[in-house]
Design an enzyme around this catalytic site. Structure first.
Site: not given
Length: 454
Positions: A82, A196, A85, A287
Site C-alpha cells: 500500500h 504494512h 504505508e 503491521e
C-alpha cells in the site's frame, strides 16, 4: 557535488544510512550502490514494472546471491504494498544496511544468517502509490496503485469460488501483482512477510473463508496454524512492544500482539493467503506502526523497535525439515508430493525443480508420506528438532522405490496455478483413500483423481 554523489556519500561503510524517506529513484541508486560494492553477497534484479513503468527492484543477499543453492532456503520481505504505508520501506533499507555492514565486519549474527539463507528484499511493491501519497497518519492518499486498485485484494483467492476465479483470470491482473506471482514461480520461497502500517500486530493466514471446516471460533484456521502462531509470536515478542497488544486509535487490542487474519477482518484476494496456498511459502502480514506515514524524527526509534524482530523472523526459515526426493535411479524428482499427516493443505507441498522440499514444523514427531508416479508410496516418521538455533532445519532425503507394476492411476505431476484441492478422507485409522478435486478456473474443469493404497 551532484545530488547522486552526495546521496551515495552517505552510504559508505563508515557512515550509516540516513533515517529519512528516500524516493524511488534514491532507493534504486542505493540498491545499485550496495550491489556494486558487495557483489560477493548481493545481487540486484527486477521482478517487473509498475503501471507507470517503474522497476520493482529486489536485492538478494547471501553466499550465492545470483542463484539458488540446494539446501539453502529462500526468504523474502516485501514492503510498501500500500503506497501510503511507508515505514516498511525505511525498515527494509536499514535491514539491508545492517546485514551488509554486519557481514563485512564479521559479526557472527550476520555471518550465520547470510551463510545459511538467501534473503530477498523488495522495499517497494507499489512505487506509483508512494509517489502519490501524502503524510497523513491514517487517511493519506496513495494506498492504491496507479490504476486505483488495492494490490492486496487483487491476488487469486482459494475461497473466492470458481466463478470469481474465472472472472479474475479473464481480467488483466495488475502488473505489480502479476510480477509477484511470476516471482513466486521462479523462486522456491519458504518463508516471507509483507510490511504494512496502520496497526501494530502480526497477522497470519487465513485471511478469507468460505464458511467451511476451516472456520473455527471466528478464525479461519489453516493446516499449519500452530506454525503460523509461533511465527507471529516470534515477531511480536522480539518487537519492543507489539506483544503487549497495545491498540492504535482505530483498532482493537490484540492478545500477544498477533491475530488470525480472518478473525481481524475478512480479506479476499490477499497476498499472504496466495503465498501459502499456491506457492508453499508461509507468509505473515506485519503491521509495524499505528501511523501509516510516521514523522521522520520517529524513524530511528521505530527501526530500533523492529530490528531484532526482523532478524529473528528470518531465522525461522530454518524451522522443521528439508531435503530432497530421489527416484529409484537416484535422480532428484520434481513435483513429488511431500505431505505431513494431519496437515491437509489445499495444494499439497511438492518438490521443486531440484527435487527439494522444505517443511516448516515445530519440534516433534511427524509422519511423512511421499508420492511420485511410478513409485511406491513412501511413509516415514521423523523427529524434528528446533532448527533455528543452529541455522538449519533437519536434513532428510527420501529414496523412492519403483513400482513393479503400475495401475495407471497416478497423481497429477504438475500443480496448476489455480489449484484448489478438497480432501476427502474416508473413515478408518490410517488414510485408506485420498481424493483430490482440482478446480481449474480457466477451463471450468472439475477433475477427480484418486490414488488407492493398501
Amino acid at each position: 557535488m551532484s545530488p547522486l554523489i552526495l546521496f551515495l556519500s552517505f552510504l559508505t561503510p563508515i557512515t550509516a544510512l540516513e533515517f529519512r524517506y528516500h524516493d524511488n529513484s534514491e532507493i534504486k541508486d542505493y540498491l545499485t550502490q550496495i550491489s556494486t560494492s558487495n557483489p560477493n553477497i548481493t545481487y540486484l534484479y527486477s521482478i517487473g514494472q509498475s503501471v507507470t513503468g517503474q522497476e520493482l527492484w529486489v536485492l538478494a543477499l547471501g553466499l550465492s546471491p545470483r542463484r539458488h543453492t540446494v539446501g539453502i532456503p529462500e526468504f523474502k520481505y516485501v514492503a510498501n504494498m500500500h503506497g501510503n504505508e511507508v515505514l516498511g520501506r525505511v525498515l527494509l533499507l536499514q535491514l539491508i544496511d545492517d546485514l551488509v555492514r554486519g557481514y563485512r565486519n564479521n559479526e557472527k549474527w550476520a555471518l550465520y544468517l547470510l551463510n545459511s539463507t538467501r534473503i530477498h528484499i523488495l522495499p517497494t511493491m507499489n512505487p506509483d502509490g508512494f509517489d502519490s501519497s501524502d503524510t497523513d497518519c491514517l487517511f493519506s492518499q496513495g494506498r492504491f496503485n496507479h490504476n486505483g486498485i488495492d494490490l492486496n485484494r487483487n491476488f487469486p483467492d482459494a475461497f473466492a469460488g470458481l466463478r470469481r476465479r474465472q472472472q479474475l483470470d479473464e481480467e488483466k491482473r495488475e502488473p505489480e501483482v502479476k510480477a509477484v506471482i511470476d516471482w513466486l514461480r521462479t523462486e522456491s520461497f519458504v518463508l516471507s512477510a509483507n510490511l504494512h502500517g496502520g496497526a501494530v500486530v502480526a497477522s497470519y493466514p487465513y485471511d478469507n473463508s468460505n464458511g467451511g471446516s476451516e472456520l473455527v471460533n471466528g478464525a479461519s484456521v489453516s493446516p499449519d496454524d500452530d506454525v503460523f502462531i509461533h511465527l507471529a509470536k516470534i515477531y511480536s515478542y522480539k518487537h519492543a512492544s507489539m506483544h503487549q497488544g497495545e491498540r492504535c486509535r482505530d483498532s482493537r487490542p490484540f492478545l500477544d500482539g498477533i491475530t488470525n487474519g480472518y478473525q481481524w477482518y475478512p480479506l479476499e484476494g490477499g497476498m499472504q493467503d496466495y503465498n501459502y496456498v499456491w506457492a508453499q511459502c508461509l507468509e505473515l502480514t506485519l503491521e509495524v506502526s499505528c501511523c501509516k506515514y510516521p514523522p521522520v524524527k520517529e524513524l530511528p526509534a521505530l527501526w530500533t523497535d523492529n530490528r531484532e524482530a526482523l532478524l529473528a523472523f528470518i531465522q525461522q526459515v530454518h524451522l522443521g525439515v528439508k531435503g530432497r526426493v530421489f527416484d529409484s535411479s537416484g535422480v532428484p524428482v520434481h513435483n513429488a508430493v511431500v505431505e505431513v499427516r494431519g496437515r491437509n493443505n489445499m495444494c499439497p507441498f511438492r518438490t521443486n525443480q531440484h527435487g527439494e522440499y522444505y517443511r516448516l514444523l515445530l519440534p516433534g514427531n511427524y509422519s511423512f508420506t511421499v508420492t511420485y508416479p511410478g513409485h511406491e508410496v513412501l511413509t516415514e516418521t521423523l523427529t524434528v528438532p528446533y532448527g533455528p538455533d543452529y541455522y538449519s532445519a533437519l536434513k532428510h532425503d527420501f529414496q523412492l522405490r519403483q513400482l513393479a507394476m503400475t495401475t495407471g492411476r497416478t497423481l497429477p505431476t504438475s500443480p496448476s496455478p489455480t489449484c484448489n484441492y478438497t480432501r476427502i478422507v474416508e473413515a478408518g485409522g490410517d488414510v485408506n483413500r485420498l481424493a483430490w478435486t482440482e478446480l481449474t478456473a480457466g477451463l471450468g474443469l472439475v477433475m477427480v483423481l484418486r490414488s488407492l493404497s493398501d
